[in-house]
Design an enzyme around this catalytic site. Structure first.
Site, PDB file in Angstrom:
ATOM      1  N   GLU A 171       9.936  -0.036  -2.306  1.00  0.00           N
ATOM      2  CA  GLU A 171      10.101  -1.389  -1.741  1.00  0.00           C
ATOM      3  C   GLU A 171      11.362  -2.053  -2.301  1.00  0.00           C
ATOM      4  O   GLU A 171      11.309  -3.151  -2.849  1.00  0.00           O
ATOM      5  CB  GLU A 171       8.842  -2.239  -1.967  1.00  0.00           C
ATOM      6  N   GLU A 300       2.417   3.981   1.714  1.00  0.00           N
ATOM      7  CA  GLU A 300       1.427   2.931   1.426  1.00  0.00           C
ATOM      8  C   GLU A 300       0.867   2.435   2.747  1.00  0.00           C
ATOM      9  O   GLU A 300       1.622   1.945   3.599  1.00  0.00           O
ATOM     10  CB  GLU A 300       2.048   1.769   0.644  1.00  0.00           C
TER      11      GLU A 300
HETATM   12  O1  AHR Z   1      -0.284  -1.331  -3.330  1.00  0.00           O
HETATM   13  C1  AHR Z   1      -0.024  -2.545  -3.930  1.00  0.00           C
HETATM   14  C2  AHR Z   1       1.449  -2.950  -3.841  1.00  0.00           C
HETATM   15  O2  AHR Z   1       1.778  -3.137  -2.493  1.00  0.00           O
HETATM   16  C3  AHR Z   1       2.450  -1.930  -4.304  1.00  0.00           C
HETATM   17  O3  AHR Z   1       2.663  -1.988  -5.684  1.00  0.00           O
HETATM   18  C4  AHR Z   1       3.680  -2.320  -3.571  1.00  0.00           C
HETATM   19  O4  AHR Z   1       4.541  -1.227  -3.351  1.00  0.00           O
HETATM   20  C5  AHR Z   1       3.158  -2.946  -2.282  1.00  0.00           C
HETATM   21  O5  AHR Z   1       3.740  -4.151  -2.023  1.00  0.00           O
END
Ligand code: AHR
Length: 495
Positions: A171, A300
């Site tokens: 991110e 994710e």
């Molecule tokens: O999964 C929780 C958080 O969500 C992670 O650390 C981040 O990469 C995303 O914003």
């Protein structure tokens, strides 16, 4: 009655088993106490790694695990987590609690070996240096005589590990440094230069991709750095409170268990949006990479609700219901359908954080409805996607209509056909008439989970959601009739 058509004669690409991957971060109770305990703990463990959790993960054949974050990766220094003198640091992003680094590189790679899965390391780009990443790779994967490989040996591991995947940043448009895509593309190439392949081992490089529908990020990364990467990530979370996709950020998440039917369908509609996201990112990528050499890595995904009342707001602990199971079922069907580009996906997160497959409390362990979906879907791993259609019908509310049923089918190496069908309706069962083609089938074995939309498994209570089996259904003239309960995820194995 709904018609389902499956043709095993019409074959598409292979479904990469890594689409059934997971993600584990140093966040809340995601690792300590849940995966990793004191070696002297009464909770059975091997070198601190909980045996019950490993057994459960082996059962669903977890193929790949991403670690150590998430945003945590962007302030993690791997050297704090090896050797006997581990640094105690502040986990500043997740509650400001002490991180004692007792779970580090050796422990993570031991976990992967115990599960039998590949390792996917997320490297620190936001606050780290190319040298740190380079030395980490050398530490883990170099076989010869070098400062890092020798340090690894001193720390108890002679043979190098086979780390297959590295994410160069997490991110980086947000917690990984608030970068513009042009800037990150340059930084990515700089870091990537120092990720060495040692011996015959080729490490798969993943660049940080878009936040949801940021197609400009994808465009820029593909244009500026597309030929330097093997994969480009995508992050998308399903949050139920808001349904206007263009205005994606800052939504009301709502509680994990107390929700009404409109919220249920809104959640599912938001989960189905994944299909559009992949399709549109793919279109952008196709322009720069027509041969499809750069994979989409959805490292994710999952539901994100309010934390459970009374729990630490930064620990992201949420319960998991049949709503989550339906989200998982449709998401995994979507990943299968895009198996030409989607080569990995990692549910956030493995234990006790967001849409977990396992919850723990002390020595107790609960398998969530989402866990059972991964069990029902494991037959798709490394199978060949085949044609399947389901008769369109709609369910939902005027604000959020969704398809009533959702399907994916694949053929395994042994010739058996595996279909996964989701009944999204909160309250209406379905009679399915299946028309089969491609080969002659004689029987169907069906396993499924179902319940009300809020059914879940809780500590100290008998499970409300468990896998059930239907009696074997005979198939006549390649026609099969079956009943699918409401709010249900089912696996049909045809032979
Ligand atoms: O999964 C929780 C958080 O969500 C992670 O650390 C981040 O990469 C995303 O914003």
């Amino acid at each position: 009655m709904a018609l389902l058509f499956i043709d095993s004669g019409r074959k598409y690409g292979k479904i990469n088993k890594n689409v059934y991957g997971h993600f584990s971060e140093h966040l809340g109770r995601g690792i300590y106490g849940s995966i990793y305990v004191d070696e002297n703990s009464p909770i059975p463990n091997i070198r601190g790694i909980r045996t019950d959790v490993v057994e459960a993960l082996r059962h669903i054949r977890v193929p790949v695990l991403r670690w150590p974050g998430g945003c945590f990766a962007e302030y993690y220094n791997w050297k704090d987590g090896v050797g006997t003198d581990r640094k105690r640091i502040v986990n500043a992003g997740w509650g400001g609690v002490v991180e004692d680094n007792s779970f580090g590189t050796h422990e993570f790679l031991d976990l992967c070996e115990q599960i039998g899965c590949s390792a996917y390391i997320a490297a620190n780009v936001g606050s780290g240096t190319p040298r740190e990443v380079s030395e980490w790779i050398e530490y883990m994967t170099f076989d010869g005589d070098s400062p890092m490989a020798n340090w690894r040996r001193q720390n108890g591991r002679h043979e190098p590990w086979k780390v297959e995947y590295i994410g160069i940043g997490n991110e980086n448009w947000g917690c990984g440094g608030q970068m513009r895509p042009e800037y990150y593309a340059d930084v990515y190439k700089q870091f990537n230069t120092y990720v060495r392949n040692y011996g015959n081992h080729r490490i798969f490089r993943v660049a940080c991709g878009a936040d949801g529908n940021d197609y400009v990020w994808t465009e820029t990364l593909m244009r500026e750095a597309g030929t330097h990467m093997n994969g480009l990530s995508l992050h998308y979370y399903t949050m139920p409170g808001y349904y206007k996709f263009d205005e994606y950020p800052e939504e009301r998440k709502g509680p994990a268990l107390e929700f009404d039917k409109p919220t249920y369908y809104r959640t599912l509609r938001r989960a189905l949006y994944m299909d559009e996201l992949i399709t549109r990112h793919k279109h952008v990528m196709d322009r720069y990479d027509p041969k499809g050499e750069v994979s989409i890595i959805i490292d994710e995904w999952g539901t994100w609700y309010e934390v459970e009342p009374g729990t630490h707001p930064a620990f992201l602990f949420q319960q998991n219901s049949m709503r989550d199971a339906i989200v998982a079922g449709v998401s995994l069907n979507i990943f299968n359908a895009h198996s030409d580009r989607v080569q990995m996906a990692n549910l956030a997160q493995l234990v006790n954080v967001l849409q977990s497959v396992i919850l723990t409390e002390g020595e107790d362990m609960v398998l969530t409805p989402t866990y059972h979906v991964f069990d029902l879907y494991k037959g798709h791993q490394d199978s060949t996607l085949i044609e399947s259609y389901i008769q369109p019908q709609l369910k939902g509310t005027s604000e959020a209509m969704v398809p009533a049923l959702h399907v994916s089918a694949s053929e395994r190496a042994d010739g058996r056909v595996h279909a996964t069908v989701v009944n999204l309706s909160a309250d209406e069962s379905q009679q399915l008439h299946c028309v089969l083609d491609g080969q002659a089938f004689s029987s169907a074995e069906v396993r499924y989970i179902s319940g009300t939309m809020t059914s879940h498994n809780a500590f100290g209570h008998p499970p409300q959601v468990e896998i059930k089996k239907m009696p074997v259904i005979p198939i006549k003239d390649n026609r099969l009739d079956m009943h699918l309960p409401a709010c249900c995820v089912a696996e049909i194995v045809l032979s």
